[in-house]
Design a protein around this motif. Sequence first.
Motif, short mmCIF file in Angstrom:
data_model
loop_
_atom_site.label_atom_id
_atom_site.label_comp_id
_atom_site.label_asym_id
_atom_site.label_seq_id
_atom_site.Cartn_x
_atom_site.Cartn_y
_atom_site.Cartn_z
N GLY A 1 0.75 -1.02 -0.04
CA GLY A 1 -0.12 0.03 -0.15
C GLY A 1 0.81 1.44 0.26
O GLY A 1 0.20 2.34 0.05
N SER A 2 2.28 1.19 -0.06
CA SER A 2 2.94 2.32 -0.09
C SER A 2 3.26 2.63 -1.30
O SER A 2 2.97 2.26 -2.24
CB SER A 2 4.26 1.94 0.60
OG SER A 2 4.95 1.16 -0.16
N PRO A 3 3.78 4.23 -1.43
CA PRO A 3 4.09 4.57 -2.71
C PRO A 3 5.09 3.71 -3.54
O PRO A 3 5.11 3.71 -4.81
CB PRO A 3 4.57 6.01 -2.41
CG PRO A 3 3.96 6.47 -1.18
CD PRO A 3 3.72 5.37 -0.44
N SER A 4 5.77 3.22 -2.80
CA SER A 4 7.14 2.38 -3.30
C SER A 4 6.40 1.34 -3.95
O SER A 4 6.82 0.64 -4.87
CB SER A 4 8.08 2.05 -2.34
OG SER A 4 8.61 3.22 -2.02
N ALA A 5 5.42 0.74 -3.20
CA ALA A 5 4.71 -0.66 -3.84
C ALA A 5 3.99 -0.30 -5.07
O ALA A 5 4.23 -1.11 -6.28
CB ALA A 5 3.60 -1.03 -2.88
N GLU A 6 3.39 1.07 -5.13
CA GLU A 6 2.63 1.55 -6.53
C GLU A 6 4.16 1.57 -7.43
O GLU A 6 3.69 1.28 -8.69
CB GLU A 6 1.92 2.84 -6.23
CG GLU A 6 1.42 3.26 -7.42
CD GLU A 6 0.54 2.59 -8.27
OE1 GLU A 6 0.03 2.84 -9.42
OE2 GLU A 6 -0.08 1.54 -7.55
N ALA A 7 5.00 2.25 -6.92
CA ALA A 7 6.11 2.41 -8.11
C ALA A 7 6.57 1.02 -8.74
O ALA A 7 6.83 1.00 -9.98
CB ALA A 7 7.40 3.08 -7.39
N LEU A 8 6.59 0.16 -7.77
CA LEU A 8 7.04 -1.36 -8.35
C LEU A 8 6.18 -1.96 -9.20
O LEU A 8 6.48 -2.63 -10.23
CB LEU A 8 7.30 -2.29 -7.12
CG LEU A 8 8.64 -2.35 -6.39
CD1 LEU A 8 8.73 -3.23 -5.27
CD2 LEU A 8 9.99 -2.43 -7.33
N ARG A 9 4.85 -1.55 -9.17
CA ARG A 9 3.80 -2.10 -9.72
C ARG A 9 3.83 -1.46 -11.13
O ARG A 9 3.77 -2.15 -12.07
CB ARG A 9 2.52 -1.74 -9.18
CG ARG A 9 1.30 -2.46 -9.88
CD ARG A 9 -0.20 -1.92 -9.46
NE ARG A 9 -0.31 -0.66 -9.78
CZ ARG A 9 -0.74 -0.13 -10.85
NH1 ARG A 9 -0.70 -1.05 -11.91
NH2 ARG A 9 -0.66 1.17 -11.37
N LEU A 10 4.05 -0.16 -11.37
CA LEU A 10 4.41 0.66 -12.59
C LEU A 10 5.73 0.19 -13.18
O LEU A 10 5.49 -0.08 -14.62
CB LEU A 10 4.37 2.18 -12.32
CG LEU A 10 3.43 3.01 -11.77
CD1 LEU A 10 3.66 4.13 -11.44
CD2 LEU A 10 2.24 2.73 -12.88
#
Length: 306
Positions: A279-288
Amino acid sequence: MDAIPDSPGSPERPDGLDQRAELSEFLRSRRARIKPEDVGIAVVGRARRVPGLRREELAQLAGVSVAYYTRLEQGNGRNVSSEVLDAIARALRLTDAEHAHLTHLAKPRQQRRKHRAPRRQQVRTGLRQLLDSMEGVPAYIGGARSEILAWNRMAAALFGDWGTMPPGERNWARLTFLNPDYRELFRDWESKASDMVSYLRLYAGKHPDDPDLSALVGELSVKSEEFRKLWATHDVKEKGHGVKRMRHPLVGELTLSYETLHLPDDDGQFLSVYHAEPGSPSAEALRLLASWGTDAVRAGSGTPHA
């Protein structure tokens, strides 16, 4: 899936590390970092000429004679007992990794029989398949000399396409100190650099006669002043876990935790996996990064491995 100077400024011996010099310098460096007041020794009178503890003070703390400790610090570890090394390690407040390093340096013949230096490392098929199955996280297999032996697509997307590099350049120590892109990638580059040298130092204590290690340390010592200075500190550390902050050119800032799993084969290989807090911004960055990586990064299946 993709597949040592003895002192600052002096060249590394081509045939390996000078074991006596390594033992001497390691003990002196550990003794110098302990303040007398930290171990209950009162400092009175004139200023001390040496940093840290004097030899006689360390010998007293360890319960050995000054002459005995002096011989050991001069590089003569012949016939030293494990009990004495344990006492000196306690007096010096060594970490587990430092204690093991001291033992390797003081008892090189005994340790050399236990630890044969790996030559050309191979990655088992099962491990390659495991990397392929880890689709959502960057993961790679590393070698004892900081080699990058195999990796998955996410690792290539995060760290760069190692498959385009010559096998000899797929090495974390070389990339950290000689490739400017990695200074930009790691926001805490100094910590990354210190860790890399500490890992190599620990390995060097086990395998002082490894010619590949000597070649690597010699190359880095010539090409990087920062490496030379860090090598001269004699710090050692075991690979473990922690957090790395990165600045990726595609997805920006990342804060990733990493875990190091040492593999059972006795050749120093390990699996390193990076992950983000859910749920962190870094998790979203990894998803992208995972979605963009399909087009932006060559996966490199079938690339020969070093």
